[in-house]
Scaffold this motif. Sequence first.
Motif, PDB file in Angstrom:
ATOM      1  N   SER A  66      16.378 -64.826  68.688  1.00 17.37           N
ATOM      2  CA  SER A  66      17.346 -64.602  67.608  1.00 17.37           C
ATOM      3  C   SER A  66      18.594 -65.449  67.821  1.00 17.37           C
ATOM      4  O   SER A  66      19.164 -65.461  68.915  1.00 17.37           O
ATOM      5  N   PHE A  67      18.997 -66.133  66.747  1.00 18.41           N
ATOM      6  CA  PHE A  67      20.123 -67.058  66.805  1.00 18.41           C
ATOM      7  C   PHE A  67      21.132 -66.783  65.702  1.00 18.41           C
ATOM      8  O   PHE A  67      20.765 -66.343  64.615  1.00 18.41           O
ATOM      9  N   ALA A  68      22.385 -67.097  65.998  1.00 19.09           N
ATOM     10  CA  ALA A  68      23.435 -67.069  64.996  1.00 19.09           C
ATOM     11  C   ALA A  68      23.549 -68.462  64.398  1.00 19.09           C
ATOM     12  O   ALA A  68      23.658 -69.448  65.125  1.00 19.09           O
ATOM     13  N   VAL A  69      23.478 -68.528  63.089  1.00 20.11           N
ATOM     14  CA  VAL A  69      23.694 -69.780  62.361  1.00 20.11           C
ATOM     15  C   VAL A  69      24.796 -69.463  61.351  1.00 20.11           C
ATOM     16  O   VAL A  69      24.541 -68.846  60.314  1.00 20.11           O
ATOM     17  N   GLY A  70      26.008 -69.837  61.719  1.00 19.62           N
ATOM     18  CA  GLY A  70      27.164 -69.406  60.930  1.00 19.62           C
ATOM     19  C   GLY A  70      27.286 -67.898  61.072  1.00 19.62           C
ATOM     20  O   GLY A  70      27.230 -67.362  62.173  1.00 19.62           O
ATOM     21  N   ASP A  71      27.390 -67.196  59.942  1.00 15.21           N
ATOM     22  CA  ASP A  71      27.469 -65.737  59.959  1.00 15.21           C
ATOM     23  C   ASP A  71      26.106 -65.087  59.803  1.00 15.21           C
ATOM     24  O   ASP A  71      26.007 -63.868  59.724  1.00 15.21           O
ATOM     25  N   GLU A  72      25.059 -65.905  59.730  1.00 17.65           N
ATOM     26  CA  GLU A  72      23.718 -65.387  59.503  1.00 17.65           C
ATOM     27  C   GLU A  72      22.892 -65.371  60.781  1.00 17.65           C
ATOM     28  O   GLU A  72      23.234 -66.007  61.777  1.00 17.65           O
ATOM     29  N   CYS A  73      21.788 -64.644  60.718  1.00 17.48           N
ATOM     30  CA  CYS A  73      20.855 -64.551  61.829  1.00 17.48           C
ATOM     31  C   CYS A  73      19.541 -65.200  61.414  1.00 17.48           C
ATOM     32  O   CYS A  73      19.064 -64.987  60.299  1.00 17.48           O
ATOM     33  N   ILE A  74      18.996 -66.022  62.302  1.00 21.15           N
ATOM     34  CA  ILE A  74      17.657 -66.544  62.086  1.00 21.15           C
ATOM     35  C   ILE A  74      16.804 -66.180  63.296  1.00 21.15           C
ATOM     36  O   ILE A  74      17.326 -65.990  64.399  1.00 21.15           O
ATOM     37  N   PRO A 111       8.959 -60.688  64.020  1.00 20.91           N
ATOM     38  CA  PRO A 111       9.249 -61.195  62.675  1.00 20.91           C
ATOM     39  C   PRO A 111       8.776 -60.295  61.536  1.00 20.91           C
ATOM     40  O   PRO A 111       8.608 -60.751  60.419  1.00 20.91           O
ATOM     41  N   PHE A 112       8.579 -59.010  61.810  1.00 18.52           N
ATOM     42  CA  PHE A 112       8.079 -58.089  60.787  1.00 18.52           C
ATOM     43  C   PHE A 112       9.098 -57.004  60.495  1.00 18.52           C
ATOM     44  O   PHE A 112       9.622 -56.386  61.417  1.00 18.52           O
ATOM     45  N   GLY A 113       9.371 -56.772  59.227  1.00 20.65           N
ATOM     46  CA  GLY A 113      10.271 -55.700  58.848  1.00 20.65           C
ATOM     47  C   GLY A 113      11.686 -55.901  59.344  1.00 20.65           C
ATOM     48  O   GLY A 113      12.346 -54.946  59.724  1.00 20.65           O
ATOM     49  N   VAL A 114      12.152 -57.133  59.332  1.00 19.78           N
ATOM     50  CA  VAL A 114      13.512 -57.414  59.787  1.00 19.78           C
ATOM     51  C   VAL A 114      14.525 -57.069  58.696  1.00 19.78           C
ATOM     52  O   VAL A 114      14.156 -56.857  57.540  1.00 19.78           O
ATOM     53  N   LYS A 115      15.777 -57.034  59.073  1.00 19.38           N
ATOM     54  CA  LYS A 115      16.839 -56.741  58.109  1.00 19.38           C
ATOM     55  C   LYS A 115      16.874 -57.803  57.008  1.00 19.38           C
ATOM     56  O   LYS A 115      16.568 -58.974  57.256  1.00 19.38           O
ATOM     57  N   TYR A 142      11.496 -68.509  61.197  1.00 23.01           N
ATOM     58  CA  TYR A 142      10.866 -69.822  61.347  1.00 23.01           C
ATOM     59  C   TYR A 142       9.836 -69.729  62.464  1.00 23.01           C
ATOM     60  O   TYR A 142      10.058 -69.040  63.458  1.00 23.01           O
ATOM     61  N   LEU A 143       8.736 -70.438  62.305  1.00 30.00           N
ATOM     62  CA  LEU A 143       7.670 -70.445  63.307  1.00 30.00           C
ATOM     63  C   LEU A 143       7.592 -71.814  63.941  1.00 30.00           C
ATOM     64  O   LEU A 143       7.524 -72.827  63.234  1.00 30.00           O
ATOM     65  N   ASP A 144       7.597 -71.862  65.262  1.00 30.39           N
ATOM     66  CA  ASP A 144       7.534 -73.145  65.959  1.00 30.39           C
ATOM     67  C   ASP A 144       6.088 -73.637  66.058  1.00 30.39           C
ATOM     68  O   ASP A 144       5.164 -72.861  66.314  1.00 30.39           O
ATOM     69  N   ASP A 145       5.935 -74.941  65.873  1.00 34.31           N
ATOM     70  CA  ASP A 145       4.622 -75.587  65.920  1.00 34.31           C
ATOM     71  C   ASP A 145       3.869 -75.336  67.224  1.00 34.31           C
ATOM     72  O   ASP A 145       2.644 -75.470  67.267  1.00 34.31           O
ATOM     73  N   SER A 146       4.570 -74.979  68.283  1.00 39.63           N
ATOM     74  CA  SER A 146       3.933 -74.795  69.594  1.00 39.63           C
ATOM     75  C   SER A 146       2.826 -73.745  69.580  1.00 39.63           C
ATOM     76  O   SER A 146       1.927 -73.772  70.427  1.00 39.63           O
ATOM     77  N   GLN A 197       1.997 -65.652  56.921  1.00 40.83           N
ATOM     78  CA  GLN A 197       1.926 -64.787  55.743  1.00 40.83           C
ATOM     79  C   GLN A 197       2.650 -63.465  55.966  1.00 40.83           C
ATOM     80  O   GLN A 197       3.478 -63.056  55.157  1.00 40.83           O
ATOM     81  N   PHE A 198       2.342 -62.782  57.054  1.00 41.78           N
ATOM     82  CA  PHE A 198       2.868 -61.442  57.283  1.00 41.78           C
ATOM     83  C   PHE A 198       4.366 -61.446  57.586  1.00 41.78           C
ATOM     84  O   PHE A 198       5.062 -60.481  57.299  1.00 41.78           O
ATOM     85  N   SER A 199       4.866 -62.524  58.179  1.00 40.90           N
ATOM     86  CA  SER A 199       6.289 -62.589  58.511  1.00 40.90           C
ATOM     87  C   SER A 199       7.126 -63.112  57.348  1.00 40.90           C
ATOM     88  O   SER A 199       8.344 -63.019  57.379  1.00 40.90           O
ATOM     89  N   ASN A 200       6.449 -63.678  56.356  1.00 43.91           N
ATOM     90  CA  ASN A 200       7.157 -64.297  55.234  1.00 43.91           C
ATOM     91  C   ASN A 200       8.115 -65.374  55.749  1.00 43.91           C
ATOM     92  O   ASN A 200       9.254 -65.500  55.289  1.00 43.91           O
ATOM     93  N   ALA A 201       7.634 -66.152  56.709  1.00 42.10           N
ATOM     94  CA  ALA A 201       8.459 -67.185  57.330  1.00 42.10           C
ATOM     95  C   ALA A 201       8.840 -68.269  56.333  1.00 42.10           C
ATOM     96  O   ALA A 201       8.095 -68.561  55.390  1.00 42.10           O
ATOM     97  N   GLU A 202       9.983 -68.869  56.575  1.00 43.30           N
ATOM     98  CA  GLU A 202      10.490 -69.947  55.732  1.00 43.30           C
ATOM     99  C   GLU A 202       9.659 -71.216  55.895  1.00 43.30           C
ATOM    100  O   GLU A 202       9.375 -71.893  54.918  1.00 43.30           O
ATOM    101  N   ALA A 203       9.344 -71.532  57.172  1.00 36.22           N
ATOM    102  CA  ALA A 203       8.662 -72.812  57.438  1.00 36.22           C
ATOM    103  C   ALA A 203       8.198 -72.885  58.883  1.00 36.22           C
ATOM    104  O   ALA A 203       8.665 -72.130  59.742  1.00 36.22           O
ATOM    105  N   TRP A 204       7.285 -73.829  59.121  1.00 34.56           N
ATOM    106  CA  TRP A 204       6.955 -74.236  60.480  1.00 34.56           C
ATOM    107  C   TRP A 204       7.985 -75.277  60.886  1.00 34.56           C
ATOM    108  O   TRP A 204       8.348 -76.134  60.088  1.00 34.56           O
ATOM    109  N   VAL A 205       8.466 -75.192  62.126  1.00 37.91           N
ATOM    110  CA  VAL A 205       9.471 -76.123  62.632  1.00 37.91           C
ATOM    111  C   VAL A 205       9.032 -76.624  64.009  1.00 37.91           C
ATOM    112  O   VAL A 205       8.161 -76.039  64.644  1.00 37.91           O
TER     113      VAL A 205
END
Length: 155
Positions: free
Chosen positions: A48-56, A100-104, A110-114, A141-149
């Motif tokens: 979990s990371f802070a990006v500005g005032d948001e959490c990713i 990554p399930f049922g988060v706020k 985001y899902l890492d290619d690894s 699908q289940f996490s509703n992730a934004e993208a692979w990174v």
Amino acid sequence: MSVENVKSYLARFGVDDRVMEFETSSATVELAAEAVGTEPARIAKTLSFAVGDECILVVTAGDMKIDNKKFKNCFGVKAKMLSLDAVESMTGHPVGGVCPFGVKQGVKIYLDDSMKRFDSVYPAAGSSNSAVEMTCDELMQFSNAEAWVDVCKES
């Protein structure tokens, strides 16, 4: 969120019965691998990371760590993990059970290619003694992730 809340969330996809709960802790990659009976690399750790005032959240293979240069190129900011005190309030999950399930609402995932090198991976399921097995396609699908990174390097 508790493991029961994650099970309820995953029930929408018909996979709540895959959630495993252990008598021992699975709060670290090593403990989770031992509890599940797999190699540490297949544990899908959620950071979990802070990006500005948001959490990713960035979900990555258990044998990887964040590459600061790649992270900054991808997200436009230096990687700054949430403090232990902020994790549960910002993600909805306790430390050791972040998944990554049922988060706020508003938390981007985001899902890492690894992880793509594995047929299946094991993310946590909302507690420090749970996991759930799924394919990478299911995880997306289940996490509703934004993208692979690509923001990691080998540990």
